[in-house]
Write an enzyme that holds these catalytic residues in place. Structure first.
Site, PDB file in Angstrom:
ATOM      1  N   LYS A  54       0.846  -1.208   0.000  1.00  0.00           N
ATOM      2  CA  LYS A  54       0.000   0.000   0.000  1.00  0.00           C
ATOM      3  C   LYS A  54       0.880   1.257   0.000  1.00  0.00           C
ATOM      4  CE  LYS A  54      -3.349   2.406   3.023  1.00  0.00           C
ATOM      5  NZ  LYS A  54      -4.283   2.271   4.168  1.00  0.00           N
ATOM      6  N   GLU A  81      -9.539   3.367   2.049  1.00  0.00           N
ATOM      7  CA  GLU A  81      -8.994   3.588   0.708  1.00  0.00           C
ATOM      8  C   GLU A  81      -7.895   2.597   0.337  1.00  0.00           C
ATOM      9  OE1 GLU A  81      -7.848   4.978   3.342  1.00  0.00           O
ATOM     10  OE2 GLU A  81      -5.706   4.711   3.027  1.00  0.00           O
ATOM     11  N   ASP A 135      -2.952   9.882   4.355  1.00  0.00           N
ATOM     12  CA  ASP A 135      -4.352   9.445   4.462  1.00  0.00           C
ATOM     13  C   ASP A 135      -5.121  10.382   5.391  1.00  0.00           C
ATOM     14  OD1 ASP A 135      -6.731   8.104   4.546  1.00  0.00           O
ATOM     15  OD2 ASP A 135      -5.980   6.345   5.639  1.00  0.00           O
ATOM     16  N   ARG A 184      -7.598  -0.665   0.738  1.00  0.00           N
ATOM     17  CA  ARG A 184      -8.099  -1.866   0.057  1.00  0.00           C
ATOM     18  C   ARG A 184      -8.509  -1.545  -1.386  1.00  0.00           C
ATOM     19  NH1 ARG A 184     -12.523  -2.720   4.621  1.00  0.00           N
ATOM     20  NH2 ARG A 184     -10.805  -1.762   5.768  1.00  0.00           N
ATOM     21  N   ASP A 195       1.384   5.934   5.896  1.00  0.00           N
ATOM     22  CA  ASP A 195       0.441   5.006   5.274  1.00  0.00           C
ATOM     23  C   ASP A 195       0.982   4.380   3.979  1.00  0.00           C
ATOM     24  OD1 ASP A 195      -1.948   3.732   5.795  1.00  0.00           O
ATOM     25  OD2 ASP A 195      -3.179   5.145   4.663  1.00  0.00           O
ATOM     26  N   LYS A 229     -10.773  11.851   8.820  1.00  0.00           N
ATOM     27  CA  LYS A 229     -10.310  11.301  10.098  1.00  0.00           C
ATOM     28  C   LYS A 229     -10.317  12.404  11.156  1.00  0.00           C
ATOM     29  CE  LYS A 229      -6.952   7.830   8.539  1.00  0.00           C
ATOM     30  NZ  LYS A 229      -7.600   6.640   9.101  1.00  0.00           N
ATOM     31  N   ASP A 282     -12.427   6.512   3.833  1.00  0.00           N
ATOM     32  CA  ASP A 282     -11.233   6.252   4.646  1.00  0.00           C
ATOM     33  C   ASP A 282     -10.761   4.795   4.513  1.00  0.00           C
ATOM     34  OD1 ASP A 282      -9.168   6.721   6.354  1.00  0.00           O
ATOM     35  OD2 ASP A 282     -10.392   6.746   8.190  1.00  0.00           O
TER      36      ASP A 282
HETATM   37  N1  BES Z   1      -4.543   3.847   7.051  1.00  0.00           N
HETATM   38  C1  BES Z   1      -5.702   3.509   7.787  1.00  0.00           C
HETATM   39  C2  BES Z   1      -5.483   2.432   8.825  1.00  0.00           C
HETATM   40  C3  BES Z   1      -4.529   2.727   9.949  1.00  0.00           C
HETATM   41  C4  BES Z   1      -4.982   3.243  11.149  1.00  0.00           C
HETATM   42  C5  BES Z   1      -3.195   2.406   9.832  1.00  0.00           C
HETATM   43  C6  BES Z   1      -4.104   3.472  12.181  1.00  0.00           C
HETATM   44  C7  BES Z   1      -2.328   2.639  10.870  1.00  0.00           C
HETATM   45  C8  BES Z   1      -2.766   3.164  12.041  1.00  0.00           C
HETATM   46  C9  BES Z   1      -6.808   3.022   6.836  1.00  0.00           C
HETATM   47  O1  BES Z   1      -6.820   3.571   5.569  1.00  0.00           O
HETATM   48  C10 BES Z   1      -8.113   3.343   7.473  1.00  0.00           C
HETATM   49  O2  BES Z   1      -8.370   4.473   7.689  1.00  0.00           O
HETATM   50  N2  BES Z   1      -8.905   2.337   7.764  1.00  0.00           N
HETATM   51  C11 BES Z   1     -10.165   2.525   8.402  1.00  0.00           C
HETATM   52  C12 BES Z   1     -11.115   1.494   7.857  1.00  0.00           C
HETATM   53  C13 BES Z   1     -12.550   1.699   8.289  1.00  0.00           C
HETATM   54  C14 BES Z   1     -13.108   2.952   7.660  1.00  0.00           C
HETATM   55  C15 BES Z   1     -13.331   0.478   7.874  1.00  0.00           C
HETATM   56  C16 BES Z   1      -9.973   2.349   9.901  1.00  0.00           C
HETATM   57  O3  BES Z   1      -9.171   1.511  10.317  1.00  0.00           O
HETATM   58  O4  BES Z   1     -10.594   3.086  10.652  1.00  0.00           O
HETATM   59 ZN    ZN Z   2      -4.950   4.291   4.908  1.00  0.00          ZN
HETATM   60 ZN    ZN Z   3      -7.941   5.414   5.496  1.00  0.00          ZN
END
Ligand code: BES
Ligand code: ZN
Ligand code: ZN
Length: 469
Positions: free
Chosen positions: A233, A317, A238, A319, A256, A245, A315
């Site tokens: 990734k 994103e 992000d 995947r 990220d 966020k 968020d």
């Molecule tokens: N990059 C984040 C995940 C993340 C969070 C990595 C904290 C490292 C530390 C990812 O893109 C994300 O925001 N995922 C969301 C998914 C949700 C919306 C289903 C998450 O984990 O809140």
């Molecule tokens: Zn992310």
């Molecule tokens: Zn995200």
């Protein structure tokens, strides 16, 4: 830091501060004592064998304490460590881990800092006394090569978002590839449009800079065997997009692209080591930004696979960009695909900061990755990827939803894996490295990127290389 070996113990007096290891089970678990100005005593409490895990942290802790004392040059006697402390594994193994972890512990992210007048206080020279066989010396050399790539991966990941756009990421990866034997190719927006990569293009739409698709390749064997594809990734920042966020959660999101950085540097490491393996790293890179051009919650994106993605939350994103990369991977007919991504905050809820989450439809493959995690120090724990979870990615108006329509707080990490599974054919492992994105207390590593799971990937590729021989 320079790591030397010396087999002439009589020259030990002139080799800097001597670090002496003692097994002292009456005292505390660990202590470091300055006996005289030229001797540092490291004591370990109990008689139980020094496991790989404890060995790794011991080595790092000692290096960091030496640096805290601003000592520039030290020496150690290898038999002191493995003999006195009762190391329960081979010397070749111990020396590789020693080299990897001394170099990793010595790392600090200093690119934006001015050098203090009295210097950084880094350990510059470590002399290891012992009578080493050829394989043992080789283990030190290899360990150092791996650690240098781990640290370069950390430098790249630690770079602030303002200085790390998809284009700059591509440029840095090209620069880092020089002299390794690996090649880099970068696809821009036009080429991605031709390939119909609607998923990456959708995520990258809100940013000022266009997304990039970075392809790193190393052909270490002339055999026409199916290659291994790594996918990382590469979100350079992000914000969460329009599903923004909260401020606290956004702070570390320049990291990220850690998965992308890790797969690139794992390839550079095996290229430098000349491992006989054909490996390709794919890094879909975009900035998940907020603007009038951003993709919206409720948008439906057509991915390269032809399947449409119901974007219920902008968020989630990672995947989405990985979907196109996993589809692109099919053209190589790979024998194995491993994707590495800081995919879910939920993985931190499940595992804390100590282990990467591993998922695969093939339990044998997942176990193999967990074993390699144990051997390398990039610890992993498996989560299920059963078809019983398939409902989590059922789309509303598109084929596949990027978060569950209902119960979005349940099993978030598995939900990420189930989404990716929709875009994969053949043997595949998913590593959600979000828990290991940054170092934690007890790692004895500098604050910031931890360089996971470069060491694991290198060991996996070495193992694959042995099969080709
Ligand atoms: N990059 C984040 C995940 C993340 C969070 C990595 C904290 C490292 C530390 C990812 O893109 C994300 O925001 N995922 C969301 C998914 C949700 C919306 C289903 C998450 O984990 O809140
Ligand atoms: Zn992310
Ligand atoms: Zn995200």
């Amino acid at each position: 830091m320079k790591l030397h070996t010396n087999n002439n113990l009589s020259s030990i007096v002139s080799s800097g501060t001597r670090v002496v290891f003692v097994s002292n089970h009456d005292r505390c678990e660990y202590y470091m004592k300055d006996d005289a100005s030229s001797v540092l005593q490291v004591g370990i409490k109990d008689k139980t064998p020094l496991t790989r895990r404890r060995f790794i942290t011991l080595v790092r802790r000692v290096v960091r304490e030496i640096q805290a004392r601003k000592i520039a040059s030290v020496c150690m006697v290898f038999d002191d460590i493995v003999g006195v402390l009762d190391v329960g594994f081979s010397h070749v193994d111990a020396l590789r881990l020693f080299a990897e972890n001394t170099h990793m512990a010595g790392y600090e992210y200093r690119v934006y800092k001015e050098k203090p007048k009295d210097g950084w206080g880094t350990l510059e020279e470590l002399t290891l006394f012992g009578d080493f066989r050829v394989e043992e010396k080789q283990a030190l050399v290899v360990g150092e090569m791996v650690a240098r790539e781990v640290n370069a991966c950390r430098d790249l990941a630690n770079t602030p978002g303002g200085d790390m756009t998809p284009q700059l990421l591509a440029r840095e990866i090209i620069r880092a590839s020089k002299g390794t034997g690996a090649t880099v190719k970068v696809l821009g927006k036009k080429e991605m449009e031709t390939l119909k990569m609607g998923a990456i293009l959708g995520v990258g739409r809100g940013a000022k800079e266009e997304p990039k698709f970075i392809i790193v390749e190393y052909r270490g064997t002339k055999k026409r065997a199916a290659p291994i594809v790594l996918v990382g990734k590469g979100i350079t920042f992000d914000t969460g997009g329009l599903s923004l966020k909260p401020a606290d959660y956004m702070l570390d999101m320049h990291l990220d692209m850690s998965g992308g950085s890790a797969v690139a540097h794992a390839v550079f490491a095996v290229a430098r080591m000349k491992v006989p393996v054909h490996v390709i790293a794919l890094i879909p890179s975009a900035e998940n930004a907020v603007s009038g051009e951003s993709y919206r919650p409720g948008d439906v994106l057509r991915s390269m696979s032809g399947k449409t993605i119901d974007v219920l939350n902008t968020d989630a994103e990672g995947r989405i960009v990985l979907a196109d990369a996993l589809t692109y991977a099919k053209r190589y007919k790979p024998s194995l695909i491993i994707d590495v991504a800081t995919l879910t905050g939920a993985s931190l809820v499940a595992l804390g900061t100590k282990a990467n989450a591993v998922m695969s439809p093939d339990d044998t493959l997942a176990s193999r990755v967990c074993r390699l995690g144990e051997e390398s120090g990039d610890y992993c724990w498996q989560l299920p990827l059963w078809e019983e979870y398939k409902d989590m990615v059922k789309g509303r108006h598109g084929d596949i939803a990027n978060i569950p329509i209902k119960n979005s707080r349940e099993a978030g990490t598995i939900g990420g894996g189930m989404f990716l599974a929709e875009f994969v054919e053949g043997p595949w492992v998913h590593i959600d490295m979000a828990p290991r994105m940054v170092s934690c207390a007890g790692d004895f590593l500098a604050e910031g990127a931890a360089g996971a799971p470069v060491r694991l990937l290198v060991r996996l590729l070495e193992e694959e290389g042995k099969k080709t021989l």
